[in-house]
Design an enzyme around this catalytic site. Structure first.
Site, PDB file in Angstrom:
ATOM      1  N   SER A  77       0.881  -1.240   0.025  1.00 50.68           N
ATOM      2  CA  SER A  77      -0.113  -0.054  -0.069  1.00 50.68           C
ATOM      3  C   SER A  77       1.048   1.185  -0.005  1.00 50.68           C
ATOM      4  O   SER A  77       2.012   1.204   0.527  1.00 50.68           O
ATOM      5  CB  SER A  77      -0.862   0.151   1.162  1.00 50.68           C
ATOM      6  N   ASP A  78       0.233   2.497  -0.532  1.00 46.20           N
ATOM      7  CA  ASP A  78       1.036   3.663  -0.148  1.00 46.20           C
ATOM      8  C   ASP A  78       0.853   3.675   1.171  1.00 46.20           C
ATOM      9  O   ASP A  78       0.124   3.311   1.908  1.00 46.20           O
ATOM     10  CB  ASP A  78       0.523   4.691  -0.997  1.00 46.20           C
ATOM     11  N   TRP A  79       1.729   4.704   1.727  1.00 46.63           N
ATOM     12  CA  TRP A  79       1.616   4.814   3.360  1.00 46.63           C
ATOM     13  C   TRP A  79       0.310   5.275   3.785  1.00 46.63           C
ATOM     14  O   TRP A  79      -0.210   6.197   3.464  1.00 46.63           O
ATOM     15  CB  TRP A  79       2.891   5.834   3.635  1.00 46.63           C
TER      16      TRP A  79
END
Ligand code: BGC
Length: 682
Positions: free
Chosen positions: A215-217
């Site tokens: 995932s993106d952060w």
């Protein structure tokens, strides 16, 4: 890996759920107290975000280099930094399309064109992974602005999605990156982190990606839904994640097999990390990596204007170097890739470098404005007055202006395409008193220069060029290096000319009404004059194109070759570009689309034959009926040129593929379930 007794598959269900989110130690995966291996990740595209690493140019500079070698070299520099700092995976490259000139993160992306982005992204990945460091291709997908990036759903039609926004990813996947990172935004109403049609359907099943999806952060909203979509690793550590997965398993929403598949991909990642340790070289001394960063920066510098051949400067007698950025150039944009406080390299002042090159010349430096670290630039009237007086007294004035990491940053969009007013005024005022003004523009995306460009003698666009930028610039100004960059994005005359400009939808939905007409395709189709077209850039050398030949190799396979000759007395590199137009298509087509490019070094007077291979993909469009790329037989035009607007050679080509193959496609279509058929026939 022998030191770890435990294989991931032997973990308990709870432990398995635990390793599918990050560890409490930022940037690392979970190792369950040493039971299993872990890997360390780190940003980013403009240099490894660890103190002391080399600040390399931003990805826009790589886009402007049109150089596979530069993309590879830049990634290799970062790979060596990763090895030195025990980082296993780099969170780069970003290959999102520059649909919108004001996107705050354009400097972190390669181009407005999917082919250029994909090819350069691919070589970047190789540069990392050949040295044993994993690449993370980001951000899948249609994350093309920063405004409300956590909520705005990019509403993209299927064809544009495939041809424009997914295409760079499809191409980069050929280099087998270890990881793909999803974006923050929803795509057509579904968060990409939970978007099963996107992650499982397109990325895994259609594109065949079997690596890890991260995932993106903080992009995960519901961990169970994201696992269902085959997102393997949530980053960074999220307290609720493990329970969310266990509960979803208990109620039967996710199965043991689904958890095990992600766990297996975590194991695969750890195996790759372990195996790659054997091929990781000993990093070279930092100075050598810095020297490479200078080379990369040079490749991406674009000479936009050079009236009367004012550059390179020959034996100047009196030079005014104006603007604080000559001494303190911005190395990159803001946000998660911001290397400004990290590299620790003492960037030499441009005026001092020039003085070394021209010892007999009087070189004066005048700051002219003040850099406000967390804001922008401030006018200092008295300093500007001194700059004007010095410019008046000088033979040449080099004026350094541009954006900084506050004006171009992750998290928000730019508010203007123009230079900060202080800089615009400075350039205008200097041009009023000196006929030989060379403007150096440092920025990470397109700049509207209409207010002053006619008055300047020369303009050099540097991108955010990393810590080696001043050495690179000095080489260009003096002619030690012949400029060879070309624009990887269109520079419009005004933000109003961009079809999207400041439109942001309603904060929840943004319609991509421009469809496949992104960047130069849109401006050409609508006959909108631009300041500098896609693919444009000048050189100190001159080049001629001749002898276009097309050779048929197979069904839809061709070799297109031509000769490029350096007709000057200066050695230089030319970026030749190949575009294709589908002339009589049954679907809407752009006026031209990039399908090949080459950057070729030619000694003065030298000629070389350039050959591009075209194949079925080069002539195909994404058919929303067939749900796949489709080659429609017919006439195509082949354009070869020095930019999208400077076509030097041209040919017609009738592509006629094997009848049976073509028919079988139509058969496939006519055998679709009735309901789909009806929709089409209407
Ligand atoms: C960015 C990513 C980055 C991550 C970790 C996010 O905000 O969108 O590109 O890799 O942070 O810093």
């Amino acid at each position: 890996m022998e030191q770890f007794s435990m294989k991931f598959k032997d973990l308990t269900l709870q432990e398995k759920c635990q390793i599918l989110t990050g560890s409490r130690e930022a940037w690392c995966t979970e190792d369950l107290g040493g039971k299993v291996p872990y890997c360390r990740m780190q940003d980013g595209p403009s240099g490894l975000m660890v103190q002391g690493s080399v600040s390399v140019p931003c990805l826009q500079n790589i886009g402007n280099s049109w150089s596979e070698d530069a993309a590879y070299l830049m990634a290799s520099i970062m790979a060596e930094d990763c090895i030195e700092h025990e980082v296993d995976v780099l969170l780069a490259p970003g290959v999102n399309i520059k649909r919108n000139n004001v996107c705050g993160r354009n400097f972190e992306y390669v181009s407005e064109d999917p082919y250029l982005s994909g090819i350069l992204g691919k070589h970047f990945v190789n540069g990392l992974q050949d040295k044993g460091i994993g690449a993370t291709v980001k951000h899948l997908c249609a994350n093309n602005r920063e405004y409300a990036r956590f909520t705005v759903s990019s509403e993209v039609d299927e064809r544009a999605l495939h041809e424009i926004y997914l295409e760079p990813f499809r191409i980069v996947l050929e280099s087998k990156p270890w990881i793909v990172m999803c974006s923050y935004n929803p795509l057509n109403g579904w968060y990409t982190s939970e978007n099963r049609p996107l992650l499982k359907g397109i990325l895994r099943d259609t594109f065949g990606f079997d690596g890890l999806i991260v995932s993106d952060w903080c992009a995960v909203h519901d961990r169970a839904k994201s696992l269902k979509a085959t997102l393997d690793l949530e980053m960074p550590f999220a307290e609720r994640s493990e329970k969310n997965l266990l509960d979803a398993h208990t109620r039967g929403f996710i199965t043991t097999e689904e958890i095990d598949e992600s766990v297996q991909r975590m194991q695969d990642l750890m195996d790759k990390v372990e195996a790659s340790k054997a091929i990781r070289p000993t990093p070279r001394p930092r100075q050598e990596r810095h020297n490479d960063a200078i080379k990369v920066a040079e490749e991406g510098i674009v000479l936009l204007k050079n009236e009367d051949g004012v550059l390179p400067l020959k034996n100047p007698k009196r030079l005014a170097v104006i603007g604080q950025q000559a001494r303190y150039p911005e190395v990159g944009g803001g946000g998660s890739s911001d290397m400004s406080a990290k590299h620790g390299y003492d960037i030499p002042f441009l005026d001092r470098l020039l003085k070394q090159e021209y010892p007999d010349c009087s070189v004066r430096f005048i700051g002219a404005y003040k850099i406000l670290p967390h804001l922008g630039f401030n006018n200092r009237e008295w300093l500007e007055k001194i700059a004007i007086r010095d410019a008046y007294e000088s033979e040449y004035s080099i004026v350094c202006v541009g954006d900084n990491r506050v004006l171009e940053s992750e998290g928000y969009d730019r508010q203007s395409l123009k230079l900060p007013l202080v800089h615009e005024n400075l350039v205008k005022h200097i041009c009023e008193v000196n006929p030989n003004v060379i403007v150096i523009v440092t920025a990470g995306s397109a700049i509207d220069m209409t207010a002053w460009i006619d008055k300047a003698k020369a303009v050099i666009y540097t991108s955010f060029g990393g810590e080696g930028i001043n050495e690179a610039l000095c080489n260009i100004i003096t002619g030690k290096t012949c400029p060879s960059g070309k624009l990887s994005e269109t520079f419009v005359r005004s933000i109003e000319d961009n079809p999207i400009n400041f439109e942001t939808g309603n904060g929840f939905v943004e319609r991509y009404n421009d469809g496949i007409m992104v960047g130069y395709k849109y401006y050409e189709k609508n006959n909108i004059p631009v300041l500098f077209p896609f693919g444009y850039g000048k050189s100190y050398a001159t080049f001629e194109y001749s002898d276009l030949k097309i050779e048929k190799l197979g069904d839809a396979d061709y070799n297109v070759s031509y000769t490029v000759t350096n007709t000057s007395d200066v050695d230089g590199k030319e970026i030749s570009q190949l575009y294709i137009k589908d002339v009589f298509s049954m679907v809407e087509q752009p006026p031209k689309a990039l399908k090949g490019f080459a950057k070729t070094f030619l000694k003065a007077g030298e000629s070389k034959v350039i050959t591009h291979r075209l194949d079925k993909q080069s002539f195909s469009y994404y058919s929303t009926m067939l749900k796949e790329w489709f080659l429609e037989d017919g006439w195509f035009e082949i354009y070869v040129g020095a930019s999208s607007a400077d076509i030097r050679l041209q040919a017609k080509l009738l592509v006629k593929t094997d009848e049976d193959q073509q028919n079988s496609k139509y058969d496939e279509f006519y055998n679709l379930p009735d309901s789909t058929n009806d929709t089409f026939i209407v």
